[in-house]
Scaffold this motif. Structure first.
Motif, mmCIF file in Angstrom:
data_model
loop_
_atom_site.group_PDB
_atom_site.id
_atom_site.type_symbol
_atom_site.label_atom_id
_atom_site.label_comp_id
_atom_site.label_asym_id
_atom_site.label_seq_id
_atom_site.Cartn_x
_atom_site.Cartn_y
_atom_site.Cartn_z
ATOM 1 N N VAL A 504 0.853 -1.187 0.000
ATOM 2 C CA VAL A 504 0.000 0.000 0.000
ATOM 3 C C VAL A 504 0.883 1.228 0.000
ATOM 4 O O VAL A 504 1.776 1.366 0.845
ATOM 5 C CB VAL A 504 -0.947 0.011 1.217
ATOM 6 C CG1 VAL A 504 -1.784 1.286 1.230
ATOM 7 C CG2 VAL A 504 -1.828 -1.224 1.216
ATOM 8 N N ASN A 505 0.643 2.107 -0.929
ATOM 9 C CA ASN A 505 1.384 3.379 -1.021
ATOM 10 C C ASN A 505 0.365 4.489 -1.224
ATOM 11 O O ASN A 505 0.068 4.916 -2.338
ATOM 12 C CB ASN A 505 2.373 3.324 -2.185
ATOM 13 C CG ASN A 505 3.232 4.569 -2.259
ATOM 14 O OD1 ASN A 505 3.283 5.359 -1.302
ATOM 15 N ND2 ASN A 505 3.902 4.761 -3.395
ATOM 16 N N VAL A 506 -0.190 4.953 -0.089
ATOM 17 C CA VAL A 506 -1.255 5.954 -0.130
ATOM 18 C C VAL A 506 -0.894 7.054 0.858
ATOM 19 O O VAL A 506 -0.498 6.760 1.992
ATOM 20 C CB VAL A 506 -2.622 5.322 0.231
ATOM 21 C CG1 VAL A 506 -3.708 6.384 0.262
ATOM 22 C CG2 VAL A 506 -2.980 4.218 -0.744
ATOM 23 N N THR A 539 3.699 -13.256 -6.680
ATOM 24 C CA THR A 539 3.792 -11.881 -7.164
ATOM 25 C C THR A 539 3.164 -10.933 -6.155
ATOM 26 O O THR A 539 2.410 -11.331 -5.274
ATOM 27 C CB THR A 539 3.094 -11.734 -8.517
ATOM 28 O OG1 THR A 539 1.704 -12.094 -8.380
ATOM 29 C CG2 THR A 539 3.743 -12.630 -9.568
ATOM 30 N N ARG A 540 3.456 -9.655 -6.335
ATOM 31 C CA ARG A 540 2.942 -8.634 -5.446
ATOM 32 C C ARG A 540 1.795 -7.878 -6.130
ATOM 33 O O ARG A 540 1.723 -7.771 -7.355
ATOM 34 C CB ARG A 540 4.030 -7.621 -5.065
ATOM 35 C CG ARG A 540 5.311 -8.229 -4.504
ATOM 36 C CD ARG A 540 5.064 -8.897 -3.160
ATOM 37 N NE ARG A 540 4.659 -7.930 -2.147
ATOM 38 C CZ ARG A 540 4.324 -8.264 -0.900
ATOM 39 N NH1 ARG A 540 4.331 -9.558 -0.530
ATOM 40 N NH2 ARG A 540 3.963 -7.345 -0.033
ATOM 41 N N VAL A 541 0.892 -7.368 -5.288
ATOM 42 C CA VAL A 541 -0.196 -6.504 -5.743
ATOM 43 C C VAL A 541 0.018 -5.141 -5.112
ATOM 44 O O VAL A 541 0.175 -5.035 -3.890
ATOM 45 C CB VAL A 541 -1.573 -7.074 -5.360
ATOM 46 C CG1 VAL A 541 -2.674 -6.085 -5.737
ATOM 47 C CG2 VAL A 541 -1.810 -8.417 -6.028
ATOM 48 N N THR A 542 0.044 -4.114 -5.938
ATOM 49 C CA THR A 542 0.369 -2.769 -5.469
ATOM 50 C C THR A 542 -0.875 -1.901 -5.493
ATOM 51 O O THR A 542 -1.617 -1.892 -6.488
ATOM 52 C CB THR A 542 1.446 -2.134 -6.361
ATOM 53 O OG1 THR A 542 2.594 -2.987 -6.360
ATOM 54 C CG2 THR A 542 1.829 -0.757 -5.842
ATOM 55 N N VAL A 543 -1.080 -1.162 -4.387
ATOM 56 C CA VAL A 543 -2.160 -0.184 -4.320
ATOM 57 C C VAL A 543 -1.514 1.172 -4.146
ATOM 58 O O VAL A 543 -0.892 1.451 -3.111
ATOM 59 C CB VAL A 543 -3.130 -0.483 -3.159
ATOM 60 C CG1 VAL A 543 -4.235 0.562 -3.130
ATOM 61 C CG2 VAL A 543 -3.704 -1.880 -3.278
ATOM 62 N N HIS A 544 -1.651 2.004 -5.176
ATOM 63 C CA HIS A 544 -1.041 3.332 -5.145
ATOM 64 C C HIS A 544 -2.144 4.372 -5.216
ATOM 65 O O HIS A 544 -3.107 4.213 -5.966
ATOM 66 C CB HIS A 544 -0.087 3.510 -6.320
ATOM 67 C CG HIS A 544 0.488 4.889 -6.425
ATOM 68 N ND1 HIS A 544 1.490 5.335 -5.592
ATOM 69 C CD2 HIS A 544 0.182 5.920 -7.259
ATOM 70 C CE1 HIS A 544 1.776 6.575 -5.911
ATOM 71 N NE2 HIS A 544 1.000 6.960 -6.923
ATOM 72 N N GLY A 545 -2.026 5.419 -4.407
ATOM 73 C CA GLY A 545 -3.043 6.459 -4.411
ATOM 74 C C GLY A 545 -2.451 7.835 -4.332
ATOM 75 O O GLY A 545 -1.374 8.026 -3.762
ATOM 76 N N ASP A 546 -3.185 8.808 -4.897
ATOM 77 C CA ASP A 546 -2.722 10.183 -4.841
ATOM 78 C C ASP A 546 -3.872 11.090 -5.245
ATOM 79 O O ASP A 546 -4.853 10.656 -5.859
ATOM 80 C CB ASP A 546 -1.528 10.400 -5.772
ATOM 81 C CG ASP A 546 -0.682 11.590 -5.327
ATOM 82 O OD1 ASP A 546 -1.138 12.328 -4.423
ATOM 83 O OD2 ASP A 546 0.411 11.775 -5.884
ATOM 84 N N LEU A 554 -6.937 5.911 -7.045
ATOM 85 C CA LEU A 554 -6.291 4.697 -6.549
ATOM 86 C C LEU A 554 -6.020 3.782 -7.729
ATOM 87 O O LEU A 554 -6.895 3.570 -8.576
ATOM 88 C CB LEU A 554 -7.191 3.981 -5.530
ATOM 89 C CG LEU A 554 -7.389 4.661 -4.177
ATOM 90 C CD1 LEU A 554 -8.443 3.921 -3.371
ATOM 91 C CD2 LEU A 554 -6.079 4.698 -3.403
ATOM 92 N N GLU A 555 -4.800 3.225 -7.777
ATOM 93 C CA GLU A 555 -4.430 2.283 -8.829
ATOM 94 C C GLU A 555 -4.080 0.957 -8.173
ATOM 95 O O GLU A 555 -3.145 0.877 -7.374
ATOM 96 C CB GLU A 555 -3.249 2.810 -9.642
ATOM 97 C CG GLU A 555 -3.562 4.072 -10.421
ATOM 98 C CD GLU A 555 -2.389 4.516 -11.273
ATOM 99 O OE1 GLU A 555 -1.355 3.811 -11.281
ATOM 100 O OE2 GLU A 555 -2.487 5.579 -11.927
ATOM 101 N N ILE A 556 -4.838 -0.079 -8.520
ATOM 102 C CA ILE A 556 -4.619 -1.427 -7.976
ATOM 103 C C ILE A 556 -4.061 -2.266 -9.110
ATOM 104 O O ILE A 556 -4.768 -2.578 -10.071
ATOM 105 C CB ILE A 556 -5.939 -2.011 -7.442
ATOM 106 C CG1 ILE A 556 -6.532 -1.064 -6.382
ATOM 107 C CG2 ILE A 556 -5.726 -3.404 -6.883
ATOM 108 C CD1 ILE A 556 -7.958 -1.398 -6.023
ATOM 109 N N THR A 616 -4.661 -3.396 -14.334
ATOM 110 C CA THR A 616 -4.652 -2.277 -13.400
ATOM 111 C C THR A 616 -6.071 -1.746 -13.286
ATOM 112 O O THR A 616 -6.694 -1.408 -14.301
ATOM 113 C CB THR A 616 -3.717 -1.158 -13.876
ATOM 114 O OG1 THR A 616 -2.385 -1.664 -13.951
ATOM 115 C CG2 THR A 616 -3.751 0.019 -12.909
ATOM 116 N N ALA A 617 -6.579 -1.701 -12.055
ATOM 117 C CA ALA A 617 -7.896 -1.133 -11.801
ATOM 118 C C ALA A 617 -7.705 0.285 -11.279
ATOM 119 O O ALA A 617 -7.023 0.505 -10.274
ATOM 120 C CB ALA A 617 -8.663 -1.968 -10.795
ATOM 121 N N ILE A 618 -8.289 1.270 -11.978
ATOM 122 C CA ILE A 618 -8.156 2.675 -11.607
ATOM 123 C C ILE A 618 -9.472 3.123 -10.989
ATOM 124 O O ILE A 618 -10.531 3.003 -11.606
ATOM 125 C CB ILE A 618 -7.814 3.536 -12.833
ATOM 126 C CG1 ILE A 618 -6.494 3.058 -13.439
ATOM 127 C CG2 ILE A 618 -7.732 5.004 -12.453
ATOM 128 C CD1 ILE A 618 -6.125 3.793 -14.702
#
Length: 708
Positions: A504-506, A539-546, A554-556, A616-618
């Motif tokens: 998680v990177n939010v 593998t990793r799943v990344t959640v990025h938000g801004d 949010l990008e999953i 990628t889910a936006i």
């Protein structure tokens, strides 16, 4: 019309066009036949004026010239002036015939025209014949024969001029022609006897010819007289009883019986010319009267034909126009009825029924009787009225079926809601019990198991909330105050089985309004769970938000196999405009729930290919739902918040469940409980990380089960 779709108006007018066209054709043919008959009468008149009368004059002058020529050959006198004058008169009449023939050319039938041309050619022979007569190079009988041959061509013109369409008129014309031919035989007899008076004797051949002439004359006159009727016959009846005709018949018989070859002529031969001259004048007069009578008879016939043609044209035209108007009127009426029926059917299928279905899907009450008024189509066509009644019945049945389906869906939704509420109540109680046990337990192994049950119960609660969302209701739990989006995302991740694979990177400063927290947690949890299920376990799943200009993004992102362009387009369409829930389509319930939640809060969810080959889910949260503090507050929070945690799970401030081993020291809106915080330091153990191979195997097994 084969192979092409035509309107009912076109087909009706095509059907009506056939009888109207047939009637018009019949009328045209009848008018043409009547017009042809009228033209026949008019042609007879023109032929009579330009050919018959001039030909009759030529024959009369030719008979006079023949008589004078044979008389000259039979006597010893020189060529006298009377014969010369007669020849000039004959030429003048022949020239008049040639001029009239040109004017009557277009009215004369081909056979008649050929005979006229032949007569003119025969008249050209007269110069040679006259020269032989003048030089006495030809005998009396030969001269008589040649003149008679020319005259015979003229009588053939008469034979071919009988072109009137009236059969009675044709019969009378034939009879007059036969009488005229008998008159021609009398002229030939007179010429023959006139040629023999100079010598006083008749050769054997001349005697035979005279006898044949007498028999032929009698036969022709009898045939012609028997064919005459009415007013045409009366003058000849008087002639037959007149002294002139009786004297001629008696004289003809006496001459025929008493003439002997090379013997002196009987005394009766001397009276022949005087007797026949009076009869010939009478016959010529009667022939002219008969011709006039025939012409007079044709005029009424022509007028009758013209009148009949006019009546037929007017009546036929009126009938055609009336038929056309009636056909067009009925065609338009039927087309209007069918068009109104089509309009009513299209209105029912394209507007009314879809509107009723939409209202039913929203849960509105629908009055079947009020929503299904009778379909009204103006007109009195029985079949259209029957179809209209059928459409009325169909729309009532369709609306009742739609109401029944809506009631069925409402019943199913109530079942979902009832079961979900019960499960939710039990799960809340279970979470409360687990929370109490976690607080009371100091055994690390037992606490680890309790945390596992806690996490499993949290996921069960999310599935129960999914049923509530499918039923159209709103989950019971919620917040009044804004919650940090970082905590919202962490709470979402905690509701996923493979939460340890999620990074998680939010940012911490942005917050989400309280009423949307529960649904947003559920929405993000569904997307994260899909990312973990459909990607390899290592593998990793990344959640990025801004923050973005229009809200918070949010990008999953996962590193799975990805989706095809067609499948991705179909999923994006369903996410943008989720359809009604179909019980038969349960393969992607999570995406359906995501679509419902996104539509409820105007959140935009879109899938696109990931640079790593996955998906990628936006998620774009509208700016109205995001609370951003002042810059000073953001700077203070950044100084207090340490680096992003990467170790063992902690308790989530939103869900109350474990999240990550390291937590922040900053103040948050909700209290946090750290796992194993109540244990002695020597009893604390690091979170055992799952075996990589076991996690990979479990992840793929769950993916296969979900795909099945």
């Amino acid at each position: 019309m084969a192979g092409r779709k035509r309107s009912i108006r076109f087909k009706i007018f095509a059907v009506l066009l056939a009888p109207v066209t047939a009637l018009a054709v019949i009328w045209a043919l009848t008018a043409a036949i009547t017009l042809t008959s009228g033209r026949e009468y008019l042609r007879v008149g023109m032929v009579y004026e330009h050919i018959v009368l001039p030909s009759r004059a030529v024959l009369t002058e030719l008979q006079h010239e023949r008589l004078m020529s044979v008389t000259y050959l039979g006597g010893g006198s020189s060529f006298h002036a009377d014969l010369d004058a007669q020849q000039k008169r004959t030429d003048e009449i022949a020239a008049g015939l040639a001029g009239h023939a040109v004017s009557g050319r277009e009215y004369a039938p081909p056979a008649l025209w050929d005979r006229v041309q032949e007569l003119l050619r025969q008249l050209d022979r007269l110069d040679g014949l006259r020269s032989q007569v003048e030089n006495r190079e030809i005998g009396r009988l030969d001269a008589l024969t040649q003149y008679s041959e020319i005259a015979e061509v003229g009588w053939q013109v008469y034979d071919r001029m009988m072109i009137a369409p009236d059969l009675d008129l044709i019969g009378q014309t034939k009879a007059v022609v036969l009488v005229g031919r008998a008159r021609e035989i009398v002229s030939q007899q007179s010429a023959l006897l006139a040629g023999t008076l100079g010598t006083g004797r008749m050769s054997e051949r001349e005697q035979e010819v005279f006898v044949e002439m007498a028999a032929k004359r009698s036969q022709l006159y009898s045939l012609g007289f028997s064919g005459l009727e009415g007013s045409m016959r009366d003058p000849y009846v008087k002639l037959n009883g007149s002294p002139a005709y009786l004297d001629f018949v008696k004289l003809e018989g006496a001459v025929r019986d008493k003439i002997r070859p090379e013997a002196p002529l009987p005394p009766e031969a001397g009276r022949w010319q005087a007797t026949t001259e009076a009869l010939s004048i009478t016959l010529d007069k009667l022939g002219g009267q008969a011709s006039v009578e025939i012409g007079n008879r044709m005029q009424p016939a022509v007028m009758n034909v013209l009148i009949r043609l006019g009546v037929l044209a007017v009546v036929g035209l009126i009938a055609v126009v009336a038929t056309l108007l009636v056909s067009v009127r009925f065609g338009r009426r039927i087309s209007a009825e069918l068009g109104a029926l089509q309009k009513a059917a299209v209105d029912l299928s394209d507007r009314r029924l879809p509107d009723i279905v939409r209202r039913l899907s929203r849960g509105d009450d629908v009055d079947v009787k009020a929503e299904t008024p009778p379909v009204e189509v103006p007109g009195n066509t029985a079949e259209v009225a029957t179809v209209t009644n059928a459409f009325t019945s169909v729309q009532s049945t369709a609306v009742q079926a739609a109401v029944g389906q809506a009631q069925l869906r409402q019943g199913v939704n109530k079942v979902f809601l009832n079961l979900a509420r019960r499960n939710q109540s039990l799960l809340h109680r279970q979470l409360g019990i687990l929370d109490g046990l976690e607080r009371q337990t100091e055994d690390p192994n037992l606490l680890e198991q309790l945390f596992g049950l806690d996490h499993l119960t949290t996921r069960m609660r999310r599935h129960a909330e999914g049923l509530i969302i499918l039923s159209g209701a709103v989950p019971g739990r919620g917040w009044r105050e804004p919650v940090a989006l970082f905590d919202v995302v962490r709470a979402s991740v905690e509701e996923v089985e493979d939460y340890l694979r999620v990074d998680v990177n939010v940012p911490h400063h942005a917050k989400l309004v309280g009423p949307a927290v529960t649904d947003t947690i559920h929405l993000i949890a569904e997307l994260v769970e899909n990312a973990t299920i459909f990607s390899p376990p290592h593998t990793r799943v990344t959640v990025h938000g801004d923050l973005a200009a229009r809200g918070f993004v949010l990008e999953i992102e996962d590193r799975g196999l990805g989706l095809s362009s067609e499948e991705m387009a179909a999923i994006n369409e369903r996410l943008a405009d989720p359809p009604e829930f179909d019980l038969t389509d349960s393969d992607r319930l999570g995406l359906f729930v995501v679509g419902r939640l996104a539509k409820r809060h105007d959140i935009t969810v879109n899938l696109r290919p990931s640079p790593y080959g996955g998906t990628t889910a936006i998620v774009l949260i509208p700016a109205e739902m995001v609370v951003v503090p002042d810059p000073a507050e953001i700077a203070a929070a950044e100084r207090l918040v340490p680096a992003q945690p990467t170790e063992a799970p902690v308790l989530s401030p939103v869900s109350g469940r474990h999240a990550s081993a390291t937590t922040t020291t900053a103040e948050t809106d909700l209290p946090r409980r750290v796992r194993q915080a109540n244990l002695a330091p020597q009893l604390r153990e690091e979170q055992r990380k799952p075996d990589l191979y076991s996690s990979f195997q479990a992840g793929w097994r769950r993916a296969e089960e979900d795909e099945a």
